[in-house]
Design an enzyme around this catalytic site. Sequence first.
Site, mmCIF file in Angstrom:
data_model
loop_
_atom_site.group_PDB
_atom_site.id
_atom_site.type_symbol
_atom_site.label_atom_id
_atom_site.label_comp_id
_atom_site.label_asym_id
_atom_site.label_seq_id
_atom_site.Cartn_x
_atom_site.Cartn_y
_atom_site.Cartn_z
ATOM 1 N N SER A 154 0.850 -1.180 0.000
ATOM 2 C CA SER A 154 0.000 0.000 0.000
ATOM 3 C C SER A 154 0.888 1.233 0.000
ATOM 4 O O SER A 154 2.100 1.146 0.236
ATOM 5 C CB SER A 154 -0.903 -0.002 1.242
ATOM 6 O OG SER A 154 -1.794 1.099 1.236
ATOM 7 N N LEU A 155 0.278 2.381 -0.264
ATOM 8 C CA LEU A 155 1.029 3.630 -0.165
ATOM 9 C C LEU A 155 1.428 3.880 1.286
ATOM 10 O O LEU A 155 2.579 4.227 1.582
ATOM 11 C CB LEU A 155 0.172 4.786 -0.692
ATOM 12 C CG LEU A 155 0.722 6.198 -0.525
ATOM 13 C CD1 LEU A 155 2.055 6.359 -1.241
ATOM 14 C CD2 LEU A 155 -0.287 7.235 -1.021
ATOM 15 N N HIS A 175 3.043 2.958 -5.071
ATOM 16 C CA HIS A 175 1.602 3.197 -5.144
ATOM 17 C C HIS A 175 0.798 1.917 -5.359
ATOM 18 O O HIS A 175 -0.417 1.956 -5.497
ATOM 19 C CB HIS A 175 1.323 4.188 -6.288
ATOM 20 C CG HIS A 175 0.015 4.893 -6.188
ATOM 21 N ND1 HIS A 175 -0.977 4.761 -7.133
ATOM 22 C CD2 HIS A 175 -0.467 5.746 -5.254
ATOM 23 C CE1 HIS A 175 -2.017 5.505 -6.789
ATOM 24 N NE2 HIS A 175 -1.744 6.111 -5.652
ATOM 25 N N GLY A 183 -5.135 5.725 12.784
ATOM 26 C CA GLY A 183 -6.346 5.812 13.585
ATOM 27 C C GLY A 183 -6.753 4.483 14.192
ATOM 28 O O GLY A 183 -6.071 3.460 14.049
ATOM 29 N N ASP A 213 -2.773 -16.077 2.216
ATOM 30 C CA ASP A 213 -2.603 -17.443 1.716
ATOM 31 C C ASP A 213 -2.748 -17.434 0.185
ATOM 32 O O ASP A 213 -1.924 -16.866 -0.497
ATOM 33 C CB ASP A 213 -3.578 -18.396 2.398
ATOM 34 C CG ASP A 213 -3.218 -18.611 3.873
ATOM 35 O OD1 ASP A 213 -2.052 -18.342 4.247
ATOM 36 O OD2 ASP A 213 -4.091 -19.030 4.643
ATOM 37 N N LYS A 256 -1.317 -1.368 -4.672
ATOM 38 C CA LYS A 256 -2.237 -1.786 -3.604
ATOM 39 C C LYS A 256 -2.650 -3.232 -3.847
ATOM 40 O O LYS A 256 -3.504 -3.524 -4.683
ATOM 41 C CB LYS A 256 -3.494 -0.888 -3.585
ATOM 42 C CG LYS A 256 -3.235 0.539 -3.069
ATOM 43 C CD LYS A 256 -2.633 1.406 -4.117
ATOM 44 C CE LYS A 256 -2.332 2.789 -3.616
ATOM 45 N NZ LYS A 256 -3.476 3.672 -3.668
#
Length: 559
Positions: free
Chosen positions: A128-129, A223, A134, A230, A225
């Site tokens: 992911s980027l 960038h 949070g 598995d 994603k």
Amino acid sequence: MAAAAAAAAAAAGPVFWRRLLGLLPGRPGLAALLGRLSDRLGRNRDRRRRRSPWLLLAPLLSPAVPQVTSPPCCLCPEGVHRFQWIRNLVPEFGVSSSHVRVLSSPAEFFELMKGQIKAAQRRVVMASLYLGTGPLEQELVDCLESTLEKSLQAKFPSDLKVSILLDFTRGSRGRKNSRTMLLPLLQRFPEQVRVSLFHTPNLRGLFRLLLPERFNETVGLQHIKVYLFDDNVILSGANLSDSYFTNRQDRYVFLQDCPEIADFFTELVDAVGDVSLQLQGDDTVQVVEGMVHPYKGDRAAYCKAANKRVMDVINSARTRQQMLHAQTFHGDSLWTQEDTAASGDRRPALDTWIYPLIQMKPFEIQIDEIVTETLLTEAERGAKVFLTTGYFNLTQAYMDLVLGTRAEYQILLASPEVNGFFGAKGVAGAIPAAYVHIERQFYREVRGLGQQERVRLQEYRRSGWTFHAKGLWLYPAGSSLPCLTLIGSPNFGYRSVHRDLEAQIAIVTESRALQQQLHQEQERLYLRSGVVSAATFEQPSRRVKLWVKMVTPLIKNFF
């Protein structure tokens, strides 16, 4: 060797040059020369402020579809679809459409990921980027920790491995960041957890020291994603952050029980991880032993090593899939469908093909760009292309193809209110206005060419939400359902093509059920949109300040 040289040069060039090089078999010297000219044109074409007067000749100057290495075989299921040329560039994975599920909402994406992490026994791979900071992001980290803990306490401990690939600059932003979120996992499970932070080789020296946070992210990013558990894989454009789990609309496809695809993306993430900085338990970073440093070492040497590492993964997977294809459909023990049924083999038939498309221009890997340009070029009159991007900033090449080819286009983009930068502080707050300016320029060009019936713009609007979906759906002439979709991280803009590391998949399917899923996905997104007209830009909220108009041409290649 001569043909290979010509093909390599052709693959690197823009549309016209690839066409020309296809006419030069056995001329490696000339092919190399044109390839160098092509590279220079490629660098300059997005700087041109005015479109070429030859635009309307784009269909005549378009590339021929890459030749397949062998004629379609009547015994091969993939021999019936028209996109099999893509397998000359990347591995082709045949699957049953029953293994493909299209997701529709951020909440569904989040809940699926948590469930997949909890069920994982061998591997969790996440690219992911960045990872947000949070409570929802902490839930994901807690799921990882719980699964790792169970793997150690089981009666028969598993060899569960967790590999996470993020961008260095985005993942290091602020005092509390992606790195600090993952440090407890690294410290507690050092033998099972790997965190790699990709650092673009283009951010170095004094430039690196002077550029502040956020601004340094404009130079280049990781960038991709991909979320893998598995043998199950999620391809998306969504990052690991709370808004992507709640009210930021994206696209997501879940590939279930697809071991070959999972192996490929595991190897791809490992390859990028090997040329990235490795996060240590004390929050320092180290280079993999024997690897050139991305910003302290020689740039050319680093990029060459990275190209080899990634292309080895693509080429070895392509060879494996070709061998599997040969064994399955051309071996001496080839069985008919009746033989298979008689043996009790109830495996579903292959009716869907997955092609991973990689774009890493810093490493001279341009597969996604080549395939996308060819798809846009070859879309016939009467075909419909639904193209969506959260950030409407198409490259010059893509704009020329949209405006100069024959298919109908409906382009979905974010209205200013659902742009991810809407309401941001500082200079970033002007980015939605810059996108409005780019959109208005494109719309004027469409009208000036009299193409408004063939090329339509639509703006996504949804109160309280932002829009981040990207990809396309291709509907053949005369069909009410799509036969192909592109889904993944690229936005079709300059950054995606030239600066960042990107990956998406082309899904080609003959399954009516999966085509219906893809069609419904497209309809859900477009139903929340309004058609752009001249009146759209007369609204007070669409007024763009003069300084934004002046600056946009200078900075549009950075966002």
